[in-house]
Structure formats: C-alpha cells, structure tokens
Design an enzyme around this catalytic site. Sequence first.
Site, PDB file in Angstrom:
ATOM      1  N   LEU A 152     -44.377  95.015  23.663  1.00  0.00           N
ATOM      2  CA  LEU A 152     -43.963  95.612  24.938  1.00  0.00           C
ATOM      3  C   LEU A 152     -45.170  96.347  25.500  1.00  0.00           C
ATOM      4  O   LEU A 152     -45.657  97.306  24.897  1.00  0.00           O
ATOM      5  CB  LEU A 152     -42.841  96.619  24.706  1.00  0.00           C
ATOM      6  CG  LEU A 152     -41.561  96.071  24.083  1.00  0.00           C
ATOM      7  CD1 LEU A 152     -40.629  97.225  23.713  1.00  0.00           C
ATOM      8  CD2 LEU A 152     -40.870  95.100  25.033  1.00  0.00           C
ATOM      9  N   HIS A 167     -37.910  98.946  29.069  1.00  0.00           N
ATOM     10  CA  HIS A 167     -38.204  97.842  28.134  1.00  0.00           C
ATOM     11  C   HIS A 167     -36.998  96.963  27.831  1.00  0.00           C
ATOM     12  O   HIS A 167     -37.139  95.867  27.292  1.00  0.00           O
ATOM     13  CB  HIS A 167     -38.894  98.330  26.860  1.00  0.00           C
ATOM     14  CG  HIS A 167     -38.365  99.611  26.291  1.00  0.00           C
ATOM     15  ND1 HIS A 167     -37.220  99.667  25.574  1.00  0.00           N
ATOM     16  CD2 HIS A 167     -38.847 100.881  26.343  1.00  0.00           C
ATOM     17  CE1 HIS A 167     -37.009 100.921  25.191  1.00  0.00           C
ATOM     18  NE2 HIS A 167     -37.972 101.693  25.657  1.00  0.00           N
ATOM     19  N   ASN A 211     -43.331  98.183  20.298  1.00  0.00           N
ATOM     20  CA  ASN A 211     -44.135  98.891  21.307  1.00  0.00           C
ATOM     21  C   ASN A 211     -45.623  98.632  21.088  1.00  0.00           C
ATOM     22  O   ASN A 211     -46.091  98.703  19.945  1.00  0.00           O
ATOM     23  CB  ASN A 211     -43.924 100.409  21.193  1.00  0.00           C
ATOM     24  CG  ASN A 211     -42.505 100.845  21.532  1.00  0.00           C
ATOM     25  OD1 ASN A 211     -41.680 100.043  21.931  1.00  0.00           O
ATOM     26  ND2 ASN A 211     -42.239 102.126  21.370  1.00  0.00           N
ATOM     27  N   LYS A 231     -47.863 108.781  22.005  1.00  0.00           N
ATOM     28  CA  LYS A 231     -47.173 109.091  23.264  1.00  0.00           C
ATOM     29  C   LYS A 231     -47.945 110.143  24.050  1.00  0.00           C
ATOM     30  O   LYS A 231     -47.817 110.243  25.251  1.00  0.00           O
ATOM     31  CB  LYS A 231     -45.760 109.640  22.982  1.00  0.00           C
ATOM     32  CG  LYS A 231     -44.865 108.708  22.198  1.00  0.00           C
ATOM     33  CD  LYS A 231     -44.494 107.474  22.976  1.00  0.00           C
ATOM     34  CE  LYS A 231     -43.607 106.562  22.155  1.00  0.00           C
ATOM     35  NZ  LYS A 231     -43.550 105.199  22.681  1.00  0.00           N
TER      36      LYS A 231
END
Length: 476
Positions: A80, A192, A220, A369
Amino acid sequence: MSTDVFDLSAAKMRDKGMSEVSINQFKQLYETWERGDAKACVREKDVTPLKDVPRTKDIHDTMDMDMALDAFSRTAFIKLNGGLGTSMGLEKAKSLLPIRRHKARRMRFLDIIMGQVLTARKRLGVPLPLIFMNSFRTSRDTMRAVKQDRRFVQNDVPVEIIQHIEPKIDADTGRPVDFPANPDLEWCPPGHGDIFSTIWETGLLDTLKEQGIDYLFISNSDNLGARPSRTLAGYFAQSGAPFMIEVAERTEADRKGGHIVIDKATRHLILREMSQVDPHDRSSAMSIRKHPYFNTNSIWVRVDALRDKLTEYNGVLPLPIIENRKTVDPTDPSTRPVVQLETAMGSAATLFEGAICVQVDRMRFLPVKTTDDLFIMRSDRFHLTDSYEMEDGNYDFPNVQLDERYYKYIADFDERFPYGVPSLAAANSVTIEGDWTFGRDVTLYADAHLSDRGRSSYVPNGQYVGPQGIEPDEWV
Ligand code: UPG
C-alpha cells in the site's frame, strides 16, 4: 442533503473521466455518511476481545517447509503506497524517504522493499510478483524509482495499480469542494480499503490467476518489517481461511492504530480503529490487558475468495466508513473545512466467514508514522542485513519524544541532524525539548534528556547525552 447534492460529486467524477466503479464506491461512502452512519462505533458490549492467537514462532517449529514453499511460490506481494507522508511534512510518497546507507548506497523504504523481494525470489526460486498500490500523488515518483533498479524485472504482472480518487466534501454543504488556487487539493484517495475495488477494476486477480498465484500478501509500505514470509504463506494456505490478519502484542506505546475484536452475534472479526471507539468505551479499548493485540495492517487473502466476494458486491465491498475531517488545504487551517470519506483494508475481515488472525513478532511491525519513528529507524539500533532485514537485538525500542516544534517535519529534522542521528544503542528513552542541533558521533544513553534553553543550542561532536543532558561537562 439530497441525492441531488451527491449528483454534483458524481458529475465532477465523470468530468474527470472516473469509472462507474469509483463513482459507485463513492456513492456508498457518501450515502453512509449522509445517514450519519460514518460515526457509528463498534460498542464494547457487542464484542469480545481477541485472545490466544497462534504465534508465528510456534507455527514455524511445526511447519512442513516444502508445503510452505509451494504456497509461497503462489503468493503475490502487494504494498500500500498511496499515502503521502503529510504528517511528516512530505509531499511525496513516504517510501521515497532515505532510511540509511548500505554498501555505499542510499536506501529508501522502496529500495529495501525491492531488496526483500529480490532476495526472496533468488534464494527460494519463487516468482513473487511485487505490486504497488499507488495513488495519483505517488505513482510517478514511485515508478521512476522502481525503474532505476535494473535488477528488478517483472513482465507478466503489472508493478503498479493506481487507486481511485474522490472529491473532498465541503463539511457544511455536502457538495464537492472548490479550490481554484490548487484544484488538485479538491481530491483525495479514499483510504487503503480502496485496494479491493482497485484490484477488481484493474483485472489484477485474473492476471494473477493466469500466473498461478492463489494468495495475496498486502501490507503498508511504511512497515519494513512486513517482509515476504514462507512460513506465513504456508500457515495461511494450510489454514484454508479466506482472510488472515497479522496482529502483534500491544504495548503501552501502541495507542494509535486499530485492534481486532470479535462480533458477539456473528463471531466474525471486526477491525476497530480508534476513530470507531465510542467515548464511553475508550478506557476499555485502550486497555492492553483487555485487548492485547493490534492490527499491523498486514493481511493475507485468497485470490478466489476475494474474487467471489467482489463479484457478490459488484466490485465495491460494503466497508465501514471513517470520516476524516480536515481543511481543503491541510497545511492552511483558514481554508474550507472538508470531510474525506475513507475505508480501512482490514475492515474487510468482517465480510469473510472463517477469517483468522496470526500473532507476529515485533520484527514484522516496524512502522514509520512520525519523525520519532524515523529517528529510531535511522539509528544504530538497526542493522540492515544483506537480505534487507531491518535487524535489532530484541526489537524493544526506546520511547522517543522529539520536540514537535523543531523535529516534526522532515526538513527541520534533517537540518538538526546534519551528520545523521546520534547513537541510540545504549538509550532507554530519548526526550529532546527545544531546538538542538547535533554534531558528529553523539551518543545518547539511559534516559537521555535535553531541556529547552529558549534558543538554538548545539550538541558538540563526540559528546554523550544522558539523563542530566550533555555530559560530562556543560558546553553551551
Ligand atoms: N494508503 C494508501 N492509500 C490510501 C491511504 C493509505 O495506499 O488512500 C497506504 C499508506 O501509504 C500506508 C498504508 O496505506 O502505506 C497505511 O496508511 P496509514 O494512513 O498510515 O494507516 P494507519 O493510520 O497507520 O492505520 C493502518 C490501519 C490500522 C493499523 C495501522 C498499523 O488502518 O488499523 O493499526 O495501519 O500501522
């Protein structure tokens, strides 16, 4: 608001040449939002916690590796990659951010991902197609970077699929927002969970089936721990389950992200994102004793099962909706408030009877993140092996808190670590308050702490920083 208002969005999407599948998907999101169901929470009283999930380590010990290799040879690897690292001030795919040097090469997330896939292909002799789900914002840069790696060859399966876009909705009127100053900002990717309708529309499942692929592993691109795994492919194949979610043991640091619960009525799995937690249930949902696992967002899906499900729903799975409120220019709070309607990939688990979870070690969950995460990832806590594994002794990382005013955005962060990040090998936690720039070969140890001096300060070359700040003597 009436259907006519939705029609404005549909017309805008048609003008942009968007497909009927994407319009139908957006209609489903929009109507759910209009009914107020986007705020529907998964109540604690309706679910039971997920407990006693099988561990990969135990699975590995009893796995028939020939069977596992056979399953792995029928697996495709999907990343993703549609999100921008906006929370870190990036305007391109996060996967293009450099992580570290390896054998004189500058390695980005993307290089490491490709290295992991090439290593698995070579060592185990499997085709392992690699597919990126890009968005209109990440496609060009990502594909340019992919083409630079001459070792990477893939002819029979596309290297990318491009996800849909949808209009941002004016929060007051429900109309598609106008922003002539930068019309690109009138659009956003739908989260997503869009992977499923994108896969459907691109015909990817048929292509994969022709190539003998039966299983998809989707994760991810900001999680370098989500590597190709023969053992997990074997476990998934052997289980016969249509859908499997990799979960990891939750620690106090895992406050964000989603966790998996079980629907009391249907016994189906439910992904509960923190935004879907009712305020009254907040302390239960946050409790790591009550809900000991969280969603790593790495999933395994059977190609046949997904095709059946997508056929049943005409290409658009009915996933719960997440309402994301922002301003049309997210960097400018004075611009119009908008709603972005999104879905999460893992929430599809509910639709698959017999979906399961598997417990993975922390080494399979290394997300970046924030710049705090990047700080650890770039440090000597990790060693990048020749098979492109991000290796650490125990994957027990220091709690890092860098002053958001000076380190939140990548440009500010890089400016303050001109020689790379300090050594963290001996650090238990790191708290940096104020505006500090670091010299060469700085070592942080124990509960390293720098306090704000109210002005720009400098940690000189070769210094040690501990609980009392710079040691042994104060310089600045
Ligand atoms: N992404 C897309 N398209 C989108 C949105 C995101 O490809 O429209 C990608 C993004 O590039 C990233 C991944 O999806 O690689 C995850 O996106 P992100 O917005 O970072 O998701 P999170 O908020 O981190 O949450 C997901 C799950 C959550 C889980 C967590 C683990 O929703 O349940 O705990 O990942 O990191």
